[in-house]
Write an enzyme that holds these catalytic residues in place. Structure first.
Site, PDB file in Angstrom:
ATOM      1  N   ASP A 128       0.884  -1.243  -0.010  1.00  0.00           N
ATOM      2  CA  ASP A 128      -0.022   0.161  -0.079  1.00  0.00           C
ATOM      3  C   ASP A 128       0.740   1.396   0.036  1.00  0.00           C
ATOM      4  OD1 ASP A 128      -2.452   1.302   0.092  1.00  0.00           O
ATOM      5  OD2 ASP A 128      -2.553   1.328   2.102  1.00  0.00           O
ATOM      6  N   ASN A 182     -10.220  -2.780  -6.516  1.00  0.00           N
ATOM      7  CA  ASN A 182      -9.665  -1.966  -7.304  1.00  0.00           C
ATOM      8  C   ASN A 182     -10.163  -1.510  -8.844  1.00  0.00           C
ATOM      9  OD1 ASN A 182      -6.338  -2.900  -6.059  1.00  0.00           O
ATOM     10  ND2 ASN A 182      -7.535  -1.319  -5.334  1.00  0.00           N
TER      11      ASN A 182
HETATM   12  C1  FPP Z   1      -1.792   0.378  -3.425  1.00  0.00           C
HETATM   13  O1  FPP Z   1      -1.357   1.646  -3.558  1.00  0.00           O
HETATM   14  C2  FPP Z   1      -1.314  -0.541  -4.453  1.00  0.00           C
HETATM   15  C3  FPP Z   1      -1.944  -1.036  -5.432  1.00  0.00           C
HETATM   16  C4  FPP Z   1      -3.353  -0.860  -5.455  1.00  0.00           C
HETATM   17  C5  FPP Z   1      -1.427  -1.733  -6.472  1.00  0.00           C
HETATM   18  C6  FPP Z   1      -0.069  -2.631  -6.054  1.00  0.00           C
HETATM   19  C7  FPP Z   1       0.598  -2.615  -7.467  1.00  0.00           C
HETATM   20  C8  FPP Z   1       1.865  -2.712  -7.757  1.00  0.00           C
HETATM   21  C9  FPP Z   1       2.745  -2.586  -6.909  1.00  0.00           C
HETATM   22  C10 FPP Z   1       2.262  -2.642  -9.120  1.00  0.00           C
HETATM   23  C11 FPP Z   1       1.881  -3.738 -10.013  1.00  0.00           C
HETATM   24  C12 FPP Z   1       2.212  -5.213  -9.307  1.00  0.00           C
HETATM   25  C13 FPP Z   1       3.129  -6.212  -9.921  1.00  0.00           C
HETATM   26  C14 FPP Z   1       3.053  -7.554  -9.298  1.00  0.00           C
HETATM   27  C15 FPP Z   1       3.877  -6.007 -11.104  1.00  0.00           C
HETATM   28  P1  FPP Z   1      -2.497   2.821  -3.492  1.00  0.00           P
HETATM   29  O2  FPP Z   1      -2.710   3.153  -4.894  1.00  0.00           O
HETATM   30  O3  FPP Z   1      -3.756   2.298  -2.898  1.00  0.00           O
HETATM   31  O4  FPP Z   1      -2.010   3.984  -2.520  1.00  0.00           O
HETATM   32  P2  FPP Z   1      -2.535   4.961  -1.667  1.00  0.00           P
HETATM   33  O5  FPP Z   1      -3.300   4.083  -0.744  1.00  0.00           O
HETATM   34  O6  FPP Z   1      -1.432   5.591  -1.316  1.00  0.00           O
HETATM   35  O7  FPP Z   1      -3.556   5.709  -2.508  1.00  0.00           O
END
Ligand code: FPP
Length: 250
Positions: free
Chosen positions: A21, A69
């Site tokens: 996250d 998501n």
């Molecule tokens: C959470 O950060 C992260 C995600 C919803 C996606 C995770 C994906 C990746 C790290 C990249 C793709 C993965 C792979 C395995 C190649 P957020 O966007 O919810 O952050 P925030 O809470 O600060 O808005």
């Protein structure tokens, strides 16, 4: 001891699960577009996969995309799917070289056809690898997984493939997408939120939870070692008392 790391090897978590996250917040702090945060997040994925493999972790489950998501703006969803596809295309030779087997859990049928195709192809290409399982949770939701299992159990009951008396925790686990994978020993959540966010609801019953303020794009090998060291300092009792675990009468 593992060389250079100073971690006792016998108490290493077998299975680490991570809620990655904070990509959006990382980007915002730097006045960048959220997608730049996800791009940096992929670099952190690479570093952590490599570190886990080197350390001898046997299963690494990454929460890469939740069922919820899909509700994000289309531009962000498309970017995440693009990053996933690019990651799989780029990393599959590396996975084979490092003896890493790819697995995926979730409503995989929801993924765009091109992503699903490369995902299935990589899973097939790496099926003989047995050094570590990289388990990607994609379009994953813990409640969806439990309902999916329940429906299959009902159908097997109805058709006489199982009897009601046979339904217990180990049998239920076999109906989950994680069938065959032991429950996580350590769950890491980055960016400081104390939430489970519909991740591995059944499987984390006795998992040790570690929350760090570090945002996912800043998470690295050192942060991983800190989380493992913290895990190793804990006593896991599984509902019993210390003496039962340690085999002492004291
Ligand atoms: C959470 O950060 C992260 C995600 C919803 C996606 C995770 C994906 C990746 C790290 C990249 C793709 C993965 C792979 C395995 C190649 P957020 O966007 O919810 O952050 P925030 O809470 O600060 O808005």
């Amino acid at each position: 001891m593992i060389e250079h790391f100073n971690l006792p090897k016998d108490k290493l978590p077998y299975h680490i699960a991570i809620i990655m996250d904070g990509n959006g917040r990382w980007a915002k702090k730097k006045n960048l577009n959220r997608i730049k945060g996800h791009m940096k997040g992929v670099e952190a994925v690479r570093e952590v996969v490599t570190a886990c493999r080197e350390l001898g972790i046997k299963v690494l489950t990454l929460y890469a995309f939740s069922v919820e998501n899909w509700q994000r703006p289309a531009e962000e969803v498309n970017a995440l799917m693009g990053l996933l596809k690019e990651y799989l295309l780029k990393e599959s030779p590396e996975m084979i070289r490092n003896n890493i087997r790819l697995n995926a859990i979730g409503r995989l049928e929801d993924l765009p056809p091109d992503v699903l195709e490369i995902l299935k192809k990589t899973i097939k290409q790496t099926e003989g690898c047995d050094g570590m399982i990289l388990n990607l949770a994609l379009s994953y939701g813990g409640r969806s997984e439990i309902l999916h299992a329940l429906k299959r159990i009902f159908s097997d009951l109805k058709d006489g493939r199982i009897r009601e008396e046979e339904i217990d925790s180990p049998l239920f686990s076999k109906y989950l997408w994680t069938n065959g994978i032991p429950d996580p020993d350590l769950l890491i959540r980055t960016s400081g939120e104390f939430r489970i966010s519909n991740f591995l609801l059944w499987q984390i019953a006795y998992t040790e939870i570690y929350v760090t303020e570090t945002l996912w794009p800043d998470f690295n090998r050192e942060e991983l070692l800190k989380a493992i060291a913290d895990y190793q300092s804990r006593e896991r009792r599984f509902g019993m008392i210390s003496e039962q675990i340690n085999g002492s009468k004291e």
